[in-house]
Design a protein around this motif. Structure first.
Motif, PDB file in Angstrom:
ATOM      1  N   TYR A 108      76.417  38.426  -8.098  1.00 16.68           N
ATOM      2  CA  TYR A 108      75.388  38.270  -7.075  1.00 16.68           C
ATOM      3  C   TYR A 108      74.688  39.607  -6.836  1.00 16.68           C
ATOM      4  CZ  TYR A 108      72.561  35.929  -3.781  1.00 16.68           C
ATOM      5  OH  TYR A 108      71.449  35.435  -3.159  1.00 16.68           O
ATOM      6  N   ALA A 109      74.487  39.966  -5.576  1.00 14.99           N
ATOM      7  CA  ALA A 109      73.541  41.049  -5.290  1.00 14.99           C
ATOM      8  C   ALA A 109      74.215  42.347  -4.840  1.00 14.99           C
ATOM      9  CB  ALA A 109      72.532  40.583  -4.255  1.00 14.99           C
ATOM     10  N   GLY A 110      75.350  42.704  -5.476  1.00 17.94           N
ATOM     11  CA  GLY A 110      75.936  44.026  -5.221  1.00 17.94           C
ATOM     12  C   GLY A 110      74.875  45.088  -5.359  1.00 17.94           C
ATOM     13  N   ILE A 136      74.594  31.441  -3.069  1.00 16.22           N
ATOM     14  CA  ILE A 136      75.505  31.785  -1.969  1.00 16.22           C
ATOM     15  C   ILE A 136      74.781  32.269  -0.721  1.00 16.22           C
ATOM     16  CG2 ILE A 136      75.954  34.236  -2.491  1.00 16.22           C
ATOM     17  CD1 ILE A 136      79.039  33.323  -2.147  1.00 16.22           C
ATOM     18  N   TYR A 378      80.651  40.477 -11.925  1.00 16.51           N
ATOM     19  CA  TYR A 378      80.023  41.788 -11.673  1.00 16.51           C
ATOM     20  C   TYR A 378      79.137  41.687 -10.444  1.00 16.51           C
ATOM     21  CZ  TYR A 378      75.849  39.900 -14.112  1.00 16.51           C
ATOM     22  OH  TYR A 378      74.777  39.145 -14.496  1.00 16.51           O
ATOM     23  N   PRO A 382      83.956  37.769  -5.058  1.00 18.63           N
ATOM     24  CA  PRO A 382      84.185  36.405  -4.561  1.00 18.63           C
ATOM     25  C   PRO A 382      85.535  36.180  -3.890  1.00 18.63           C
ATOM     26  CG  PRO A 382      84.224  36.462  -6.971  1.00 18.63           C
ATOM     27  CD  PRO A 382      83.700  37.785  -6.515  1.00 18.63           C
ATOM     28  N   GLU A 407      83.226  46.662 -11.612  1.00 19.49           N
ATOM     29  CA  GLU A 407      83.200  47.048 -10.193  1.00 19.49           C
ATOM     30  C   GLU A 407      83.177  48.557  -9.989  1.00 19.49           C
ATOM     31  OE1 GLU A 407      83.079  46.956  -7.061  1.00 19.49           O
ATOM     32  OE2 GLU A 407      82.871  44.831  -6.666  1.00 19.49           O
ATOM     33  N   PHE A 409      84.821  49.595  -7.132  1.00 15.04           N
ATOM     34  CA  PHE A 409      86.057  49.793  -6.355  1.00 15.04           C
ATOM     35  C   PHE A 409      87.088  48.715  -6.691  1.00 15.04           C
ATOM     36  CE2 PHE A 409      82.593  51.613  -3.827  1.00 15.04           C
ATOM     37  CZ  PHE A 409      83.060  52.913  -3.730  1.00 15.04           C
ATOM     38  N   THR A 424      78.737  52.033 -12.355  1.00 14.56           N
ATOM     39  CA  THR A 424      77.958  53.116 -11.744  1.00 14.56           C
ATOM     40  C   THR A 424      77.434  52.676 -10.375  1.00 14.56           C
ATOM     41  OG1 THR A 424      76.166  52.203 -13.078  1.00 14.56           O
ATOM     42  CG2 THR A 424      77.120  54.288 -13.818  1.00 14.56           C
ATOM     43  N   SER A 568      80.573  44.869   0.958  1.00 18.81           N
ATOM     44  CA  SER A 568      80.294  46.240   0.540  1.00 18.81           C
ATOM     45  C   SER A 568      80.503  47.186   1.722  1.00 18.81           C
ATOM     46  CB  SER A 568      78.855  46.365   0.031  1.00 18.81           C
ATOM     47  OG  SER A 568      78.695  45.609  -1.155  1.00 18.81           O
ATOM     48  N   ILE A 630      82.809  40.677   6.844  1.00 19.21           N
ATOM     49  CA  ILE A 630      83.648  40.107   5.765  1.00 19.21           C
ATOM     50  C   ILE A 630      84.502  41.266   5.249  1.00 19.21           C
ATOM     51  CG2 ILE A 630      83.642  38.620   3.743  1.00 19.21           C
ATOM     52  CD1 ILE A 630      80.634  38.325   4.057  1.00 19.21           C
ATOM     53  N   THR A 645      86.292  28.830   5.695  1.00 19.32           N
ATOM     54  CA  THR A 645      84.980  28.263   5.377  1.00 19.32           C
ATOM     55  C   THR A 645      85.082  27.203   4.281  1.00 19.32           C
ATOM     56  OG1 THR A 645      84.614  30.119   3.881  1.00 19.32           O
ATOM     57  CG2 THR A 645      83.675  30.297   6.107  1.00 19.32           C
TER      58      THR A 645
HETATM   59  N1  LIG Z   1      82.375  34.234   5.833  1.00 21.97           N
HETATM   60  C1  LIG Z   1      81.207  34.628   5.333  1.00 21.97           C
HETATM   61  N2  LIG Z   1      81.094  34.796   4.027  1.00 21.97           N
HETATM   62  C2  LIG Z   1      79.919  35.190   3.488  1.00 21.97           C
HETATM   63  C3  LIG Z   1      78.801  35.452   4.300  1.00 21.97           C
HETATM   64  C4  LIG Z   1      78.948  35.286   5.703  1.00 21.97           C
HETATM   65  O1  LIG Z   1      78.011  35.510   6.491  1.00 21.97           O
HETATM   66  N3  LIG Z   1      80.165  34.865   6.180  1.00 21.97           N
HETATM   67  N4  LIG Z   1      77.610  35.856   3.716  1.00 21.97           N
HETATM   68  C5  LIG Z   1      77.363  35.396   2.368  1.00 21.97           C
HETATM   69  C6  LIG Z   1      76.179  36.039   1.776  1.00 21.97           C
HETATM   70  S1  LIG Z   1      74.712  35.874   2.625  1.00 21.97           S
HETATM   71  C7  LIG Z   1      76.205  36.692   0.612  1.00 21.97           C
HETATM   72  S2  LIG Z   1      74.735  37.253  -0.075  1.00 21.97           S
HETATM   73  C8  LIG Z   1      77.475  36.877  -0.130  1.00 21.97           C
HETATM   74  C9  LIG Z   1      77.564  38.205  -0.842  1.00 21.97           C
HETATM   75  O2  LIG Z   1      78.806  38.336  -1.423  1.00 21.97           O
HETATM   76  P1  LIG Z   1      79.003  39.291  -2.691  1.00 21.97           P
HETATM   77  O3  LIG Z   1      78.068  38.906  -3.760  1.00 21.97           O
HETATM   78  O4  LIG Z   1      80.433  39.257  -3.061  1.00 21.97           O
HETATM   79  O5  LIG Z   1      78.532  40.719  -2.137  1.00 21.97           O
HETATM   80  P2  LIG Z   1      79.373  42.008  -1.720  1.00 21.97           P
HETATM   81  O6  LIG Z   1      80.507  41.631  -0.866  1.00 21.97           O
HETATM   82  O7  LIG Z   1      78.400  42.966  -1.203  1.00 21.97           O
HETATM   83  O8  LIG Z   1      79.984  42.519  -3.075  1.00 21.97           O
HETATM   84  C10 LIG Z   1      79.203  43.164  -4.022  1.00 21.97           C
HETATM   85  C11 LIG Z   1      80.116  43.949  -4.947  1.00 21.97           C
HETATM   86  O9  LIG Z   1      79.329  44.499  -6.008  1.00 21.97           O
HETATM   87  C12 LIG Z   1      79.774  45.814  -6.286  1.00 21.97           C
HETATM   88  N5  LIG Z   1      78.636  46.552  -6.882  1.00 21.97           N
HETATM   89  C13 LIG Z   1      77.674  47.243  -6.264  1.00 21.97           C
HETATM   90  N6  LIG Z   1      76.799  47.736  -7.150  1.00 21.97           N
HETATM   91  C14 LIG Z   1      77.216  47.361  -8.369  1.00 21.97           C
HETATM   92  C15 LIG Z   1      76.722  47.564  -9.697  1.00 21.97           C
HETATM   93  O10 LIG Z   1      75.696  48.199  -9.933  1.00 21.97           O
HETATM   94  N7  LIG Z   1      77.433  46.973 -10.684  1.00 21.97           N
HETATM   95  C16 LIG Z   1      78.571  46.258 -10.490  1.00 21.97           C
HETATM   96  N8  LIG Z   1      79.172  45.719 -11.535  1.00 21.97           N
HETATM   97  N9  LIG Z   1      79.072  46.077  -9.250  1.00 21.97           N
HETATM   98  C17 LIG Z   1      78.392  46.609  -8.210  1.00 21.97           C
HETATM   99  C18 LIG Z   1      80.203  46.350  -4.949  1.00 21.97           C
HETATM  100  O11 LIG Z   1      81.147  47.406  -5.103  1.00 21.97           O
HETATM  101  C19 LIG Z   1      80.770  45.124  -4.232  1.00 21.97           C
HETATM  102  O12 LIG Z   1      82.166  45.025  -4.331  1.00 21.97           O
HETATM  103  O13 LIG Z   1      78.570  36.755   0.788  1.00 21.97           O
HETATM  104  C20 LIG Z   1      78.567  35.516   1.447  1.00 21.97           C
HETATM  105  N10 LIG Z   1      79.821  35.354   2.143  1.00 21.97           N
END
Ligand SMILES: Nc1nc2c(c(=O)[nH]1)N[C@H]1C(S)=C(S)[C@@H](COP(=O)(O)OP(=O)(O)OC[C@H]3O[C@@H](n4cnc5c(=O)[nH]c(N)nc54)[C@H](O)[C@@H]3O)O[C@H]1N2
Ligand SMILES: Nc1nc2c(c(=O)[nH]1)N[C@H]1C(S)=C(S)[C@@H](COP(=O)(O)OP(=O)(O)OC[C@H]3O[C@@H](n4cnc5c(=O)[nH]c(N)nc54)[C@H](O)[C@@H]3O)O[C@H]1N2
Ligand code: SF4
Ligand SMILES: [Mo]
Length: 670
Positions: A108-110, A136, A378, A382, A407, A409, A424, A568, A630, A645
C-alpha cells in the motif's frame, strides 16, 4: 553542511515540501519548506524529526532469513544475492506446482511516491501473480464523489480562504491534514464560521466554532435531512440547478415525504432543530466549503454516505461561488501518466484479483484454488493495519506460506517473514510526488546514500525481474529515467502547461487549474448527476451501516492519532511512549457499567479481544468508545484495534469498514 529539497513520502493529504540539512552523508535536520505553497514552512510533529526515523537504530540494514518460528523474530543476516536466489527458486517451485496466481503481492502507501508506490505492479503482472485490489483506504469515498461528479476536479484547498462557512466533515484535520489549517485560519480571520461534523469531540472539533456530533455511520441521513430542509424552505439555488444539476427534482420528491428532520434525528442522534439550523446556515452562506475526510466512508454504507454529502454543495450552487466548493481527494494524481510505471497492459487477462481487505480469509481459506503459497509484502504492515487481525496472523503463521517482506523496520508483519529485505527511506531514493489534498507536485532526488544495504522498491523489482528471467527493457530503466518520463507526461496528462523546469530541479510546483474548473463537470451529461442513470440506485438514499445488525453494546470508533500515521512512526520511541491503547468512554456509561478512569478493560466481539486502559471523557458520546492510533504489538498488551475490526466491505467499490464495529466491554480481572 548542505540543505536540499525533498518531499514528504507518507500517506498524508498534505504531501509537504521538506528542507533536509545533511552532513557527512546523514540527515541532521528536517524542516518544512517555506516556499511550498501548501506547507508554508511548518511540519507535523512526526516529520519535524524525520531524521530520527531515517537514522533510527531500528533500521533494517541487511537482508535476513528466518531461523526461529514465524512471529518469533529470530533471523540471521544473509547477502542480497542469497536472498534473491532463494526467493526466485521458491517462486519457481510454486509456479511449477500451483501456477503463478499462488503468488500474491501485498502493498500500500508506505510511500506515496509515484514510482515506489507502484514499483512491483509490472513485475507481478508479468509473472502472472494474483493481482491485489488496493481498497484499504477510501475507495468508497471516491466512488460516492464520482457518482455525482465523475472526473470533475475537486475544489482546491486555498479556495477555502475565501469561504465564509467551512465544514470539516469527518476529517481529523489537526491530526491528518494539518496544513489545511493555514487556509481555514485565513478564512476565520475574515469572519468565516468553522463547523466540524464528527462522532466524538476531536481536537479539530474543539478548534471549530460549532461541533455537530453524529452517531457513527449516520451522516447520509443527516445529509438527507438537510436536503429536506433545503427543499421544504425553498433554499436550493434554482438557477444553478437549472444550469448544472440533474435530478434535484426527483430527489426533492423523495426527501420531502421521507426525510423530515424528526426522522433523521432518530438516526443521527441530533435534535430536529439542530438539523434545520445547520441546513439553513449552510444555505445562507455566501460561499460554503466542505472539506470531506474519510471517516464517513469506512462503513458498510460508506459510498452512499459520501454520495449524499456530495449532493449538498450541488443543491446550494457552492461551485459557482468564489470560495465555495467541496474538497474530497484532490487529484493531483492526474498530473502524470501513471501507466508509465503501473503498466496495466502487462496484466494477464482474467488473472485472479484479490481484495486486500480479505487478506485474513485469503490466507486461511483451504478451499482457495490455487491457494496463496507466497506473499510478497512491501510498503505496508498488514499484520498491524489489516482488519480481522486474528485471521491475518493465523494466515501469516502458516508454515507452507513463503513470505517475503521488504521493509525499513522489523514490523509486526516482518516478524512473520521467511525473508526480510531492507528498504530505503525517501531520502535515499528518487521519486516524484503528487498530493491527494492539494495541487502541488514535486520531484525528490536522494539526499543521502542508502542506509546499510537497503534498496528501493524499484531496485528490488528490478532484481527480482532479472532473477525470474523477465527480459523486458521496461525493467532496465533507472529511477531517474522514470521520473523524467513522468515529468514529460504532464504535457498530455494535465490540461494546462506545467512548469517542467522547476519540477525537474526539485522545486515544489503548483499545478495550474483551468479558470473555470469548478464548473467544468466531467460527467456523461456534463452536469452534476444527483440522478445517475448508470447506477442501479439512480437516486441516492439512506443505507444503514453493518453495525445496525450487530449485537454488541458499544460502537468502537477507531481514529487516527496525531503522533503516528497508520502504523508508520511506531519506530519512534518519543512518539510511542506512555499509555497508548486508551479507550475513551462517556462518564455516564462508565458509571452505569461500574468502570472507572484508569481501569483495564477487554473489548470483545465476534472477531476477537483487545485490551485498553479506560479514560472517562465527556468528549465521547454515550454508547460509543474511542481508540486512537494503530500501534505495533510491542507497544500494546496483546495487539491493537484491528483484533476487533471486520473484513466486511462497503456498499460499492469494495472498500474497508474499519469504523463499522461494535464491542462489548468487561473489566479485566487483575
Ligand atoms: N483499525 C484501523 N486500521 C486501519 C485504519 C484505521 O483507521 N483503523 N486505517 C486504514 C488506512 S486508511 C490505511 S491507508 C491503512 C494503511 O496501512 P499500511 O499500508 O500497512 O500503512 P503503514 O502502517 O503506514 O505501513 C507502511 C509500511 O511501509 C514501510 N515503508 C515506508 N516506506 C517504504 C518504502 O519505500 N519501501 C518499503 N518496502 N516499505 C516502506 C513502513 O516502514 C511501514 O511499515 O491502514 C488501515 N488500517
Ligand atoms: N497523524 C495521522 N495522520 C494521518 C493518518 C494517521 O493515522 N495519523 N492516516 C493517514 C491516512 S492513511 C488517511 S486515509 C488519512 C485519513 O484522514 P481523515 O480524512 O481525517 O479520515 P479518518 O482517519 O478516516 O477519520 C477522520 C474522522 O472521522 C471521524 N468519523 C468516524 N466515523 C464517522 C462518521 O460516521 N461520521 C463522521 N462525521 N465522522 C466520523 C473520526 O472520528 C475521525 O475524527 O489521514 C492520513 N494522515
Ligand atoms: S503533515 Fe503530512 S505531508 Fe506534511 S510532513 Fe506531516 S506527514 Fe508529511
Ligand atoms: Mo488511508
Amino acid at each position: 553542511m548542505k540543505i536540499n529539497k525533498s518531499a514528504c513520502p507518507y500517506d498524508c493529504p498534505d504531501c509537504c515540501g521538506l528542507l533536509i540539512t545533511t552532513e557527512n552523508g546523514r540527515a541532521i535536520k528536517v524542516e518544512g519548506d517555506p516556499a511550498h505553497p501548501f506547507t508554508r514552512g511548518t511540519l507535523c510533529p512526526k516529520m519535524a524529526h524525520y531524521e530520527r526515523t531515517v537514522h533510527s537504530p531500528k533500521r533494517l540494514l541487511t537482508p535476513l532469513k528466518r531461523m526461529g518460528a514465524k512471529g518469533e523474530g529470530k533471523f540471521v543476516s544473509i547477502s542480497w544475492q542469497e536472498a534473491v536466489a532463494e526467493i526466485a527458486s521458491r517462486w519457481r517451485e510454486i509456479i511449477d506446482r500451483y501456477g503463478a496466481e499462488a503468488i500474491l503481492p501485498y502493498s500500500y502507501a508506505g510511500t506515496m511516491g509515484t514510482i515506489q508506490y507502484s514499483a512491483g505492479h509490472a513485475l507481478f503482472y508479468a509473472l502472472g501473480a494474483s493481482s491485489l485490489d488496493r481498497t484499504i483506504c477510501a475507495p468508497a469515498k471516491a466512488e460516492g464523489y464520482r457518482s455525482l461528479m465523475g472526473g470533475t476536479l475537486p475544489t482546491a484547498p486555498q479556495e477555502a480562504q475565501k469561504s465564509d462557512y467551512i465544514i470539516l466533515w469527518s476529517i481529523s484535520m489537526l491530526a491528518t491534514d494539518i496544513h489545511f489549517k493555514h487556509d481555514v485560519d485565513i478564512a476565520r480571520k475574515n469572519g468565516a464560521k468553522i463547523v466540524c461534523v464528527d462522532t466524538y469531540e476531536t481536537k479539530t472539533a474543539q478548534y471549530a466554532d460549532e461541533f455537530i456530533c453524529v452517531k457513527p455511520g449516520s451522516d447520509g441521513a443527516l445529509a438527507l435531512g438537510m436536503l429536506h430542509v433545503l427543499a421544504r424552505e425553498n433554499l436550493a439555488d434554482e438557477d444553478f440547478i437549472a444550469r448544472y444539476v440533474q435530478g434535484w427534482q426527483e430527489l426533492e420528491a423523495k426527501v420531502l415525504p421521507q426525510y423530515p428532520p424528526e426522522k433523521v434525528a432518530a438516526i443521527t442522534g441530533l435534535d430536529a432543530e439542530r438539523i434545520e439550523t445547520f441546513a439553513r446556515a449552510f444555505a445562507a452562506a455566501k460561499a460554503p466549503f466542505i472539506r470531506l475526510g474519510s471517516g464517513q466512508s469506512r462503513y458498510g454504507n460508506g459510498a452512499m454516505t459520501s454520495r449524499l454529502i456530495t449532493c449538498l454543495p450541488a443543491v446550494v450552487g457552492a461551485y459557482a461561488k468564489d470560495g465555495g466548493g467541496l474538497l474530497t481527494s484532490s487529484s493531483g494524481s492526474h498530473a502524470f501518466d501513471k501507466d508509465i510505471i503501473r503498466r496495466p497492459d502487462m496484466e494477464k487477462k482474467d488473472v485472479r484479483h484479490i481484495n486486500m481487505i480479505k487478506l485474513g480469509d485469503v490466507l486461511t481459506d483451504s478451499s482457495l484454488q490455487p491457494p496463496v503459497k507466497s506473499l510478497f509484502v512491501y510498503s505496508s504492515n498488514p499484520a498491524c493495519t489489516a482488519p480481522d487481525q486474528n485471521k491475518v496472523l493465523a494466515g501469516l503463521k502458516r508454515e507452507d506460506l513463503f513470505t517475503v517482506v521488504h521493509e525499513r523496520f522489523m514490523t509486526d508483519t516482518a516478524l512473520y517473514a521467511d525473508i526480510v529485505l531492507p528498504a530505503t527511506t525517501s531520502l535515499e531514493h528518487e521519486d516524484i510526488y503528487y498530493s491527494y489534498g492539494q495541487y502541488v507536485i514535486q520531484r525528490a532526488k536522494p539526499v543521502i546514500p542508502a542506509v546499510g544495504e537497503s534498496r528501493s522498491n524499484w531496485q528490488v523489482a528490478q532484481l527480482l525481474a532479472e532473477a525470474m528471467g523477465l527480459e523486458d527493457a521496461f525493467f532496465q530503466q533507472s529511477e531517474t529515467e522514470l521520473v523524467e518520463k513522468f515529468i514529460a507526461s504532464t504535457d498530455k496528462a494535465w490540461p494546462l502547461p506545467v512548469d517542467k523546469d522547476n519540477l525537474a530541479q526539485g522545486e515544489p510546483v503548483e499545478l495550474p487549474l483551468p479558470e473555470n474548473y469548478k464548473l467544468a463537470f466531467k460527467t456523461p451529461s456534463g452536469k452534476i448527476e444527483i440522478l445517475n442513470p448508470a447506477l442501479d440506485m439512480q437516486l441516492p438514499d439512506y443505507l444503514p451501516p453493518h453495525l445496525a445488525e450487530d449485537k454488541e453494546e458499544f460502537i468502537l470508533i477507531n481514529s487516527p492519532d496525531p503522533r503516528i500515521l497508520d502504523s508508520s512512526f511506531n519506530e519512534r520511541e518519543e512518539l510511542t511512549r506512555g499509555n497508548i491503547m486508551v479507550l475513551m468512554m462517556n462518564p455516564a456509561d462508565g458509571q452505569s457499567r461500574h468502570i472507572l478512569d484508569g481501569d483495564t478493560v477487554i473489548a470483545e466481539n465476534t472477531q476477537g479481544q483487545a485490551e485498553f486502559t479506560v479514560k472517562l471523557s465527556e468528549r465521547v458520546q454515550a454508547g460509543t468508545v474511542v481508540s486512537e492510533g494503530i500501534w505495533w504489538r510491542e507497544h500494546t498488551a496483546a495487539g491493537n484495534t484491528n483484533l476487533l475490526t471486520h473484513q466486511r466491505t462497503t456498499d460499492r467499490a469494495d472498500g474497508s469498514t474499519f469504523y463499522d464495529v461494535r464491542v462489548n466491554l468487561r473489566k479485566k480481572v487483575q
